[in-house]
Design a protein around this motif. Structure first.
Motif, PDB file in Angstrom:
ATOM      1  N   CYS A  39     -38.652 -41.596  -6.148  1.00 54.92           N
ATOM      2  CA  CYS A  39     -38.208 -42.021  -7.746  1.00 54.92           C
ATOM      3  C   CYS A  39     -39.386 -42.284  -8.407  1.00 54.92           C
ATOM      4  O   CYS A  39     -40.237 -43.132  -8.000  1.00 54.92           O
ATOM      5  N   ASN A  41     -39.992 -44.226 -10.658  1.00 53.02           N
ATOM      6  CA  ASN A  41     -40.011 -45.431 -11.033  1.00 53.02           C
ATOM      7  C   ASN A  41     -40.615 -46.677  -9.775  1.00 53.02           C
ATOM      8  O   ASN A  41     -41.723 -47.469  -9.960  1.00 53.02           O
ATOM      9  N   CYS A  42     -39.763 -46.565  -8.739  1.00 47.42           N
ATOM     10  CA  CYS A  42     -40.025 -47.467  -7.629  1.00 47.42           C
ATOM     11  C   CYS A  42     -40.723 -46.928  -6.507  1.00 47.42           C
ATOM     12  O   CYS A  42     -41.228 -47.451  -5.515  1.00 47.42           O
ATOM     13  N   CYS A  64     -31.168 -44.576  -9.974  1.00 43.89           N
ATOM     14  CA  CYS A  64     -31.840 -44.350  -8.728  1.00 43.89           C
ATOM     15  C   CYS A  64     -30.963 -45.364  -7.684  1.00 43.89           C
ATOM     16  O   CYS A  64     -30.712 -46.636  -8.105  1.00 43.89           O
ATOM     17  N   CYS A  67     -33.487 -48.556  -7.152  1.00 48.79           N
ATOM     18  CA  CYS A  67     -33.895 -49.626  -8.063  1.00 48.79           C
ATOM     19  C   CYS A  67     -33.106 -49.325  -9.423  1.00 48.79           C
ATOM     20  O   CYS A  67     -33.204 -50.305 -10.248  1.00 48.79           O
TER      21      CYS A  67
HETATM   22 ZN   LIG Z   1     -36.132 -45.879  -7.726  1.00 47.72          ZN
END
Ligand SMILES: [Zn+2]
Length: 262
Positions: A39, A41-42, A64, A67
């Motif tokens: 991912c 983002n996380c 996701c 997150c």
């Molecule tokens: Zn994520």
């Protein structure tokens, strides 16, 4: 026949998923064959069941699993367009020609798709896609399985004249405006298109891509002026517009129906 269509859809979804990896990683200089997707983002590594083309996006409702960050709509769009393109190639190419013609044009179409999405988000066409496309087109012509070119020599001449033609248009534009109008990436892309479709396709493809480019531009300007009530600055009129997607779309339309653009 029905089984073949089923397999075409499955292969389309799998290749679409692979294309997503190419589109995300190639412009960032990351390895395509590297570790499992994470991912953005996380940073958590995605499980295989988070990675099922199209289905996972719907089951996870576009977020996701860890997150809840929104997943770009580009992922299902790429998977869907890859599948539709392969299906179209199946009906238009596979049913008329043999399997090698189908494979050759599948490589061509999928590369154009990847180039278009990368050009849309990065305003750049990676050499790692456009240059191999030229050589694969030459090999394809050499096998004699490409009905659009007449052998290797024809494909090479077509590639070179494609690059030369865009170079010439750019020089002409430079003469009047003192700046480049076409990116280097587009030159090489045109070389690849020439290798696969031959120089006879150039007039149609250039005319049509300029036309849809212009229409898109007018729609964007109209939207900004009329709906958003924004002022259009002179700087905006000089913004770089990715030309790759327009060239690619026109090339595909020509591939499916050489007479349609006339
Ligand atoms: Zn994520």
């Amino acid at each position: 026949m029905n089984l073949e269509i089923f397999f075409t859809i499955v292969i389309g979804l799998v290749l679409g998923s692979f294309l997503n990896v190419v589109i995300y990683r190639l412009p960032r200089g990351e390895s395509i064959w590297g570790p499992f997707s994470k991912c953005p983002n996380c940073g958590k590594t995605l499980r295989w069941y988070h990675n099922i083309p199209f289905l996972s996006y719907i089951v996870l409702r576009g977020k996701c699993a860890y997150c809840s960050e929104k997943i770009s709509i580009r992922y299902p769009i790429v998977e869907l367009s890859t599948t539709l393109l392969l299906l179209a190639l199946y009906f238009k190419i596979r049913l008329l020609y043999d399997i090698f013609t189908f494979i050759g044009f599948s490589i061509f179409g999928l590369t154009l798709l990847a180039i278009s999405f990368i050009d849309l988000s990065h305003k750049e066409i990676p050499d790692t896609l456009s240059i191999p496309l030229i050589f694969v087109g030459w090999i394809f012509a050499l096998t004699g399985k490409n009905p659009y070119t007449e052998g290797l020599e024809y494909a090479i001449i077509s590639s070179l004249s494609g690059i030369g033609l865009l170079f010439f248009i750019n020089e002409l534009y430079y003469l009047f405006s003192k700046r480049d109008g076409i990116g280097m990436g587009d030159f090489k892309l045109m070389g690849g298109i020439g290798a696969f479709l031959g120089y006879k396709s150039f007039f149609n493809i250039l005319f049509f891509s300029a036309l849809i480019g212009l229409i898109t531009f007018l729609v964007v300007v109209g939207y900004m002026k009329l709906v958003r009530k924004q002022n259009i600055s002179e700087g905006f009129l000089k913004t770089e517009i990715p030309f790759g997607p327009f060239l690619s779309l026109s090339a595909l339309i020509y591939l499916f129906n050489p007479k349609s653009l006339l």
